[in-house]
Motif scaffolding. Sequence first.
Motif, PDB file in Angstrom:
ATOM      1  N   THR A 168      53.546-112.888 -24.358  1.00  9.96           N
ATOM      2  CA  THR A 168      54.201-112.425 -25.568  1.00  9.96           C
ATOM      3  C   THR A 168      54.125-110.907 -25.650  1.00  9.96           C
ATOM      4  O   THR A 168      53.181-110.289 -25.180  1.00  9.96           O
ATOM      5  CB  THR A 168      53.554-113.027 -26.829  1.00  9.96           C
ATOM      6  N   LYS A 169      55.115-110.339 -26.262  1.00 11.73           N
ATOM      7  CA  LYS A 169      55.174-108.900 -26.461  1.00 11.73           C
ATOM      8  C   LYS A 169      54.331-108.560 -27.686  1.00 11.73           C
ATOM      9  O   LYS A 169      54.443-109.225 -28.718  1.00 11.73           O
ATOM     10  CB  LYS A 169      56.631-108.496 -26.681  1.00 11.73           C
ATOM     11  N   GLU A 218      53.146-106.970 -31.119  1.00  9.62           N
ATOM     12  CA  GLU A 218      53.923-106.543 -32.278  1.00  9.62           C
ATOM     13  C   GLU A 218      53.407-105.211 -32.771  1.00  9.62           C
ATOM     14  O   GLU A 218      52.206-104.972 -32.829  1.00  9.62           O
ATOM     15  CB  GLU A 218      53.835-107.586 -33.383  1.00  9.62           C
ATOM     16  N   LYS A 219      54.349-104.351 -33.151  1.00  7.95           N
ATOM     17  CA  LYS A 219      53.981-103.053 -33.710  1.00  7.95           C
ATOM     18  C   LYS A 219      53.193-103.255 -34.991  1.00  7.95           C
ATOM     19  O   LYS A 219      53.463-104.181 -35.757  1.00  7.95           O
ATOM     20  CB  LYS A 219      55.229-102.228 -34.028  1.00  7.95           C
ATOM     21  N   ASP A 274      46.612-108.225 -37.510  1.00  8.47           N
ATOM     22  CA  ASP A 274      46.467-109.139 -36.374  1.00  8.47           C
ATOM     23  C   ASP A 274      45.011-109.372 -35.985  1.00  8.47           C
ATOM     24  O   ASP A 274      44.699-110.349 -35.323  1.00  8.47           O
ATOM     25  CB  ASP A 274      47.250-108.619 -35.173  1.00  8.47           C
TER      26      ASP A 274
END
Length: 77
Positions: free
Chosen positions: A9-10, A12-13, A74
């Motif tokens: 997964t990329k 998240e900012k 996060d």
Amino acid sequence: MNAAQAFKTKPEKRIELIVARIRKDKTQIQAAKEIAVSVNYLRKLELGIESPGRDTMFCIARYYGVSERILFPDLFL
């Protein structure tokens, strides 16, 4: 696409971290210098690529005057 690619997964900012810096009217260079971290490290924190250590997280929260739970949501799942 193989199985490893499917689960990658990329990051998240961390939008609130970026917004806090902008509200303080600081560039990444200025904020990094004042927080005493490298510009690359601050950029990676904002992009969600890196996670700060406990002391750094509290230092950044204090600098911006914003809760660490808001700046790094996060990390508090």
